[in-house]
Design an enzyme around this catalytic site. Structure first.
Site, PDB file in Angstrom:
ATOM      1  N   HIS A  21      13.123  13.616   5.590  1.00 56.38           N
ATOM      2  CA  HIS A  21      13.441  12.575   6.582  1.00 56.38           C
ATOM      3  C   HIS A  21      14.494  11.580   6.088  1.00 56.38           C
ATOM      4  O   HIS A  21      14.253  10.387   5.986  1.00 56.38           O
ATOM      5  CB  HIS A  21      12.207  11.915   7.182  1.00 56.38           C
ATOM      6  N   HIS A  75      -3.917  12.333   3.679  1.00 54.35           N
ATOM      7  CA  HIS A  75      -2.710  11.892   4.411  1.00 54.35           C
ATOM      8  C   HIS A  75      -2.347  12.954   5.440  1.00 54.35           C
ATOM      9  O   HIS A  75      -2.387  14.149   5.149  1.00 54.35           O
ATOM     10  CB  HIS A  75      -1.582  11.709   3.392  1.00 54.35           C
ATOM     11  N   GLU A  77       0.691  13.276   7.150  1.00 54.23           N
ATOM     12  CA  GLU A  77       2.082  13.716   7.300  1.00 54.23           C
ATOM     13  C   GLU A  77       2.153  15.231   7.073  1.00 54.23           C
ATOM     14  O   GLU A  77       1.481  15.777   6.192  1.00 54.23           O
ATOM     15  CB  GLU A  77       2.998  12.956   6.333  1.00 54.23           C
ATOM     16  N   ASP A  79       3.842  17.433   5.670  1.00 50.53           N
ATOM     17  CA  ASP A  79       4.037  18.103   4.383  1.00 50.53           C
ATOM     18  C   ASP A  79       2.702  18.283   3.662  1.00 50.53           C
ATOM     19  O   ASP A  79       2.589  19.103   2.747  1.00 50.53           O
ATOM     20  CB  ASP A  79       5.043  17.356   3.490  1.00 50.53           C
ATOM     21  N   HIS A 142       1.908   5.580   2.510  1.00 53.46           N
ATOM     22  CA  HIS A 142       2.858   4.842   3.295  1.00 53.46           C
ATOM     23  C   HIS A 142       2.658   5.020   4.802  1.00 53.46           C
ATOM     24  O   HIS A 142       3.533   4.618   5.581  1.00 53.46           O
ATOM     25  CB  HIS A 142       4.284   5.268   2.898  1.00 53.46           C
ATOM     26  N   ASP A 161       0.638  10.345  -1.846  1.00 51.20           N
ATOM     27  CA  ASP A 161       2.069  10.052  -1.985  1.00 51.20           C
ATOM     28  C   ASP A 161       2.354   8.982  -3.045  1.00 51.20           C
ATOM     29  O   ASP A 161       3.476   8.907  -3.558  1.00 51.20           O
ATOM     30  CB  ASP A 161       2.647   9.581  -0.642  1.00 51.20           C
ATOM     31  N   TYR A 189      11.956   8.333  -5.521  1.00 54.54           N
ATOM     32  CA  TYR A 189      10.882   8.483  -4.538  1.00 54.54           C
ATOM     33  C   TYR A 189      10.436   7.121  -4.012  1.00 54.54           C
ATOM     34  O   TYR A 189      10.296   6.904  -2.808  1.00 54.54           O
ATOM     35  CB  TYR A 189       9.728   9.211  -5.234  1.00 54.54           C
ATOM     36  N   HIS A 220       3.033  15.033  -4.670  1.00 59.81           N
ATOM     37  CA  HIS A 220       4.360  15.620  -4.952  1.00 59.81           C
ATOM     38  C   HIS A 220       4.641  15.484  -6.442  1.00 59.81           C
ATOM     39  O   HIS A 220       4.351  14.437  -7.038  1.00 59.81           O
ATOM     40  CB  HIS A 220       5.473  14.883  -4.202  1.00 59.81           C
TER      41      HIS A 220
END
Ligand code: FEO
Length: 369
Positions: A21, A75, A77, A79, A142, A161, A189, A220
């Protein structure tokens, strides 16, 4: 890959992805998922959808015909949740644990997927036999749904994250990386994803400071074992918006070289003042590189020649991106060359003012110098 007693990494490595993104990821990333084989088997986070079958295969290799009974979704999101429909189709009785926002967002993302869900809040925990998982919601680190999970017996923080890095190579642990690589990638990051949420990061660091943490498993990048203390210390400094008063970042694009010469002139001026200076030409370096460089810089100078009564598209994109990431307590300045109308520096100044920067008088040059 086993990372502790009964704890496995079942991550996916995505070395070829180059955009996240708006954030350029020059060495790709990983989507980290973990499997814990206690009396009950627990999966912690999923992976991105294209890697769902690979995740299922890795789980099967470890547990055979056993069942995943618990899934901790830190989370939503995609990914991290993209493989949910596939995994739930294989283990339909699995109970998913997450925050109330997690439940709401999962239903919105996967309206056709039936899954079992238990809402958890701060202080709640899950016992799977021998192991206890304590939930630590971290809203806006986030996303509203974000959460981390602490496993007391092995002293592991699954930080999602937070404390992550986009490193899409084969290294599994921090000790596998070369000098400086870990904190540099963590800086990229943080600057490109976490920067707006310093207050929330501070709350998270405070919440997890009560735990004895020997391993940090982010969603990650590499797993932290040797670099936990430096990483936490560095996160404190970023969350507290600590700035180097002697660092200037000069970010520009140029048409026929005059704005570049202005940038070089400014660089020399600030070096004379004792500043470390980073010059970034946006036609050569991506705006996410600029974000990482300005994370701790006091001076942010932005230059563009005037093109069609406005600024260069690279500079406009950078400013839009930076404004959204909300760096604080900075001093900005606009500069640029022009031939007749000369609007760009004023437009840049207006955006720097909107960022709440202290803004120095802009500099303009007609044609050349
Ligand atoms: Fe790595 Fe917010 O997803």
């Amino acid at each position: 890959m086993k990372i502790a007693e009964n704890v496995y990494s079942v991550r996916a490595v995505d070395p070829d992805i180059r955009t996240f993104h708006g954030y350029q990821t020059p060495i790709g990333t990983t989507y980290n998922s973990y499997l814990v084989t206690d009396k009950q088997i627990t999966l912690i986070d999923f992976v991105k959808a294209p890697f769902a079958q690979g995740l299922a295969d890795k789980i099967r290799t470890i547990i055979g015909d056993g069942n995943v009974e618990n899934i901790i979704c830190n989370h939503v999101e995609p990914d991290h949740s993209g493989a949910l429909p596939h995994i739930v189709s294989l283990y339909p009785e699995a109970m998913i644990y997450g925050t109330a926002n997690c439940e709401k967002e999962l239903h919105a993302y996967y309206p056709d997927c039936n899954f079992k869900f238990t809402v958890v809040k701060a202080g709640d925990s899950l016992n799977t036999g021998v192991y206890d998982f304590q939930f630590v919601p971290m809203p806006m680190v986030h996303w509203p749904d974000s959460m981390s999970t602490y496993m007391a017996q092995e002293k592991i923080l699954f930080s999602n994250d937070a404390l992550g890095q986009h490193i899409g190579t084969g290294e599994l642990f921090d000790s596998d990386l070369g000098d400086g690589q870990l904190l540099a990638r963590a800086q990229d990051y943080y600057a490109n994803i976490v920067l707006p949420f310093g207050i929330q990061v501070s709350k998270l660091l405070s919440a997890v400071s009560v735990f004895d943490i020997r391993t940090i498993c982010p969603s990650h990048g590499v797993i932290l074992r040797e670099m936990i203390a430096p990483m936490i210390e560095t996160y404190h400094s970023w969350a507290n918006n600590e700035i180097d008063e002697k660092k200037a970042v000069i970010i520009f694009d140029t048409m026929w070289g005059t704005t570049k010469k202005m940038a070089q002139r400014l660089a020399e001026e600030y070096r004379q003042k004792g500043c470390a200076v980073e010059l970034i030409n946006l036609s050569e370096k991506h705006h996410s590189y600029a974000m990482a460089e300005l994370l701790d810089a006091k001076y942010i100078m932005v230059g563009s020649p005037t093109l069609n009564n406005g600024m260069m598209p690279t500079v406009s994109a950078f400013l839009t991106y930076m404004k959204g990431l909300k760096p604080k307590n900075r001093t900005g300045m606009a500069f640029g060359s022009y031939g007749w109308s000369g609007e760009a520096p004023k437009q840049i100044s207006d955006i720097l003012i909107a960022c709440d920067f202290e803004v120095l008088p802009m500099q303009r040059v007609l044609w050349n110098f």
